[in-house]
Design a protein around this motif. Structure first.
Motif, PDB file in Angstrom:
ATOM      1  N   TYR A   1      -2.276  -9.645 -17.552  1.00 49.16           N
ATOM      2  CA  TYR A   1      -2.259  -8.294 -16.994  1.00 49.16           C
ATOM      3  C   TYR A   1      -2.449  -8.304 -15.481  1.00 49.16           C
ATOM      4  CZ  TYR A   1      -7.253  -9.184 -17.284  1.00 49.16           C
ATOM      5  OH  TYR A   1      -8.501  -9.760 -17.172  1.00 49.16           O
ATOM      6  N   VAL A   2      -2.506  -9.514 -14.886  1.00 51.23           N
ATOM      7  CA  VAL A   2      -2.775  -9.624 -13.449  1.00 51.23           C
ATOM      8  C   VAL A   2      -1.456  -9.539 -12.683  1.00 51.23           C
ATOM      9  CG1 VAL A   2      -3.761 -11.049 -11.621  1.00 51.23           C
ATOM     10  CG2 VAL A   2      -4.821 -11.026 -13.891  1.00 51.23           C
ATOM     11  N   SER A   3      -1.088  -8.324 -12.327  1.00 50.64           N
ATOM     12  CA  SER A   3       0.109  -8.105 -11.516  1.00 50.64           C
ATOM     13  C   SER A   3      -0.203  -6.984 -10.524  1.00 50.64           C
ATOM     14  CB  SER A   3       1.308  -7.722 -12.378  1.00 50.64           C
ATOM     15  OG  SER A   3       1.190  -6.400 -12.860  1.00 50.64           O
ATOM     16  N   GLU A   4       0.554  -6.929  -9.466  1.00 53.21           N
ATOM     17  CA  GLU A   4       0.278  -5.934  -8.427  1.00 53.21           C
ATOM     18  C   GLU A   4       0.345  -4.516  -8.979  1.00 53.21           C
ATOM     19  OE1 GLU A   4       1.916  -4.447  -4.058  1.00 53.21           O
ATOM     20  OE2 GLU A   4       2.622  -6.338  -4.903  1.00 53.21           O
ATOM     21  N   ALA A   5       1.378  -4.227  -9.781  1.00 60.47           N
ATOM     22  CA  ALA A   5       1.528  -2.869 -10.312  1.00 60.47           C
ATOM     23  C   ALA A   5       0.352  -2.495 -11.204  1.00 60.47           C
ATOM     24  CB  ALA A   5       2.845  -2.744 -11.072  1.00 60.47           C
ATOM     25  N   ASN A   6      -0.047  -3.414 -12.083  1.00 62.57           N
ATOM     26  CA  ASN A   6      -1.173  -3.126 -12.971  1.00 62.57           C
ATOM     27  C   ASN A   6      -2.456  -2.931 -12.176  1.00 62.57           C
ATOM     28  OD1 ASN A   6      -0.518  -2.743 -15.627  1.00 62.57           O
ATOM     29  ND2 ASN A   6      -1.159  -4.744 -16.325  1.00 62.57           N
ATOM     30  N   TYR A   7      -2.688  -3.789 -11.194  1.00 63.59           N
ATOM     31  CA  TYR A   7      -3.904  -3.658 -10.405  1.00 63.59           C
ATOM     32  C   TYR A   7      -3.925  -2.353  -9.617  1.00 63.59           C
ATOM     33  CZ  TYR A   7      -6.271  -8.141 -11.119  1.00 63.59           C
ATOM     34  OH  TYR A   7      -6.991  -9.184 -11.644  1.00 63.59           O
ATOM     35  N   ARG A   8      -2.801  -1.954  -9.075  1.00 61.70           N
ATOM     36  CA  ARG A   8      -2.761  -0.658  -8.368  1.00 61.70           C
ATOM     37  C   ARG A   8      -3.106   0.484  -9.315  1.00 61.70           C
ATOM     38  NH1 ARG A   8      -1.144  -0.832  -3.255  1.00 61.70           N
ATOM     39  NH2 ARG A   8       0.128  -2.593  -2.527  1.00 61.70           N
TER      40      ARG A   8
ATOM     41  N   LEU B   1      -5.918  -2.448  -2.976  1.00 62.78           N
ATOM     42  CA  LEU B   1      -4.782  -2.019  -3.801  1.00 62.78           C
ATOM     43  C   LEU B   1      -4.941  -0.588  -4.313  1.00 62.78           C
ATOM     44  CD1 LEU B   1      -3.859  -5.224  -5.846  1.00 62.78           C
ATOM     45  CD2 LEU B   1      -2.712  -4.232  -3.866  1.00 62.78           C
ATOM     46  N   ALA B   2      -5.899   0.130  -3.758  1.00 64.68           N
ATOM     47  CA  ALA B   2      -6.075   1.547  -4.088  1.00 64.68           C
ATOM     48  C   ALA B   2      -6.695   2.247  -2.892  1.00 64.68           C
ATOM     49  CB  ALA B   2      -6.970   1.718  -5.321  1.00 64.68           C
ATOM     50  N   ASP B   3      -6.513   3.551  -2.850  1.00 60.86           N
ATOM     51  CA  ASP B   3      -7.090   4.373  -1.785  1.00 60.86           C
ATOM     52  C   ASP B   3      -8.447   4.900  -2.260  1.00 60.86           C
ATOM     53  OD1 ASP B   3      -7.730   6.084   0.243  1.00 60.86           O
ATOM     54  OD2 ASP B   3      -6.109   7.519  -0.140  1.00 60.86           O
ATOM     55  N   TRP B   4      -9.506   4.326  -1.736  1.00 60.32           N
ATOM     56  CA  TRP B   4     -10.861   4.729  -2.109  1.00 60.32           C
ATOM     57  C   TRP B   4     -11.417   5.824  -1.207  1.00 60.32           C
ATOM     58  CZ3 TRP B   4     -13.617   2.458  -6.251  1.00 60.32           C
ATOM     59  CH2 TRP B   4     -12.967   1.384  -6.867  1.00 60.32           C
ATOM     60  N   SER B   5     -10.619   6.306  -0.266  1.00 57.80           N
ATOM     61  CA  SER B   5     -11.120   7.288   0.700  1.00 57.80           C
ATOM     62  C   SER B   5     -11.600   8.594   0.070  1.00 57.80           C
ATOM     63  CB  SER B   5     -10.053   7.583   1.769  1.00 57.80           C
ATOM     64  OG  SER B   5      -8.906   8.180   1.203  1.00 57.80           O
ATOM     65  N   PRO B   6     -11.045   9.027  -1.095  1.00 62.82           N
ATOM     66  CA  PRO B   6     -11.593  10.247  -1.697  1.00 62.82           C
ATOM     67  C   PRO B   6     -13.071  10.151  -2.046  1.00 62.82           C
ATOM     68  CG  PRO B   6      -9.442   9.763  -2.636  1.00 62.82           C
ATOM     69  CD  PRO B   6      -9.842   8.571  -1.819  1.00 62.82           C
ATOM     70  N   LEU B   7     -13.603   8.925  -2.112  1.00 59.78           N
ATOM     71  CA  LEU B   7     -15.009   8.740  -2.460  1.00 59.78           C
ATOM     72  C   LEU B   7     -15.886   8.497  -1.239  1.00 59.78           C
ATOM     73  CD1 LEU B   7     -14.554   6.373  -5.553  1.00 59.78           C
ATOM     74  CD2 LEU B   7     -14.692   8.869  -5.518  1.00 59.78           C
ATOM     75  N   ARG B   8     -15.250   8.535  -0.060  1.00 62.35           N
ATOM     76  CA  ARG B   8     -16.001   8.267   1.163  1.00 62.35           C
ATOM     77  C   ARG B   8     -17.191   9.231   1.283  1.00 62.35           C
ATOM     78  NH1 ARG B   8     -12.076   8.944   4.845  1.00 62.35           N
ATOM     79  NH2 ARG B   8     -11.372   6.788   4.579  1.00 62.35           N
ATOM     80  N   ASP B   9     -18.312   8.716   1.707  1.00 63.23           N
ATOM     81  CA  ASP B   9     -19.569   9.452   1.881  1.00 63.23           C
ATOM     82  C   ASP B   9     -20.258   9.800   0.568  1.00 63.23           C
ATOM     83  OD1 ASP B   9     -19.076   9.457   4.638  1.00 63.23           O
ATOM     84  OD2 ASP B   9     -18.004  11.371   4.546  1.00 63.23           O
ATOM     85  N   ARG B  10     -19.583   9.532  -0.553  1.00 62.98           N
ATOM     86  CA  ARG B  10     -20.193   9.842  -1.849  1.00 62.98           C
ATOM     87  C   ARG B  10     -20.547   8.569  -2.620  1.00 62.98           C
ATOM     88  NH1 ARG B  10     -16.416  14.096  -4.864  1.00 62.98           N
ATOM     89  NH2 ARG B  10     -18.356  14.650  -5.937  1.00 62.98           N
TER      90      ARG B  10
END
Length: 322
Positions: free
Chosen positions: A292-299, A22-31
């Motif tokens: 608080y468990v909803s798609e928008a909140n989790y994103r 539910l998020a783009d973690w690619s900015p942390l790739r290799d780090r």
């Protein structure tokens, strides 16, 4: 030139297994190397064994507390990220003493408001019993309660309580509110009546819903005496914090049928033990802390967690708490 070894980031209590999707973690790739955990830890020893080598930990609300003793056992920890900007289960002084930066994220108020009304409507119209009866071959086994013209009493009139009030008014309910610091002007701004006391609100309301911050002045606010004032048909709703209510007193009131019912989304021990009385009490609609468990909140949570980690790695932490 040797590449830097990635830091290890534990993502705790990812019950639904969605943190990495539910998020783009690619900015942390290799780090950063991610290590998500779907199951909670029943002991501090088990938690320490699992994350002792992690420099970064991401937590979801208060699912896993971080007291001073835990920080002392995690010498490699450098960054703790929590969903939301307020988490009473983190010892911020201990975090600072151990050199741990604590960051948070935004948190939307719409999901808990919507869940509050899901509980109220489901209890009033007996949605769960009727749905179960229909599946078993039944048809119209009960008579639902009306909301229009009834009184909604709010313990707390902050951001969430105010939105709950507006929806109650849309249903044609009379809305009152009380809290230790609520003023007549603030109540008037929200278009609700200021109850003269907690006792009056408990005695006059057909539905009582809690929307307060848990603290020394509010812990156990709804105790046995307050519950005894409620009308026999009245409903109690708690999507805020379990500690606001005397749990044993509420269990007794429900078991003895002294109030009409309760809708709870929060408990002192979470997840609930398999043999918890909350799992079997009559007139109780219990949910597993879904406010608080909803798609928008989790994103939002996980997207901003990525930004918090990236900022920390770049030497400019964002949304620092404490």
């Amino acid at each position: 030139m040797l590449e830097a070894t990635p830091l290890t980031c534990a993502i705790l209590d990812d019950y639904q297994g969605v943190a990495t999707t539910l998020a783009d973690w690619s900015p942390l790739r290799d780090r950063v190397a991610l290590r998500p955990f779907r199951e909670g830890f029943t002991t501090e020893d088990a938690l320490v064994a699992a994350i002792a080598d992690c420099e970064i930990v991401v937590i979801m609300r208060e699912r896993t507390p971080f007291p001073a003793a835990l920080f002392a056992r995690l010498p490699k920890l450098k960054l703790l990220v929590t969903s939301g900007m307020r988490n009473a289960s983190i010892d911020l002084a201990a975090a600072k003493a151990h050199g741990v930066v604590v960051c948070g994220t935004a948190s939307g108020s719409a999901p808990p408001v919507e869940l509050t009304w899901a509980l109220i409507l489901a209890l009033a119209r007996r949605v769960v019993p009727e749905a179960n009866a229909l599946r078993a071959g039944g048809w119209q086994t009960s008579v639902g309660a009306d909301l229009a013209g009834r009184r909604l009493g709010l313990l707390g009139l902050g951001k969430i309580g105010t939105r709950v009030a507006r929806i109650g008014q849309a249903f044609g309910m009379l809305v009152s509110a009380w809290s230790p610091n609520l003023t007549e002007a603030r109540a008037a701004d929200a278009g609700v009546a200021l109850s003269v006391s907690k006792a009056a609100l408990m005695a006059e309301s057909d539905v009582v819903s809690l929307h307060l911050v848990l603290g020394d002045s509010t812990r156990g606010l709804v105790d046995a005496a307050a519950l005894a004032l409620m009308r026999p048909h009245a409903l109690l709703i708690n999507t805020a914090r379990a500690g606001l209510v005397d749990g044993l007193a509420l269990q007794a009131a429900l078991a003895e049928g002294r109030i009409g019912g309760a809708g709870l989304d929060v408990f002192e021990i979470e997840p609930l033990p398999a043999d918890s009385p909350w799992r079997s009490l009559p007139n109780l609609l219990a949910l597993p802390h879904l406010g608080y468990v909803s798609e928008a909140n989790y994103r939002t949570y996980f997207t901003e967690a990525v930004a918090d980690i990236q900022g920390f790695l770049d030497g400019a932490p964002v949304r620092v708490i404490g």
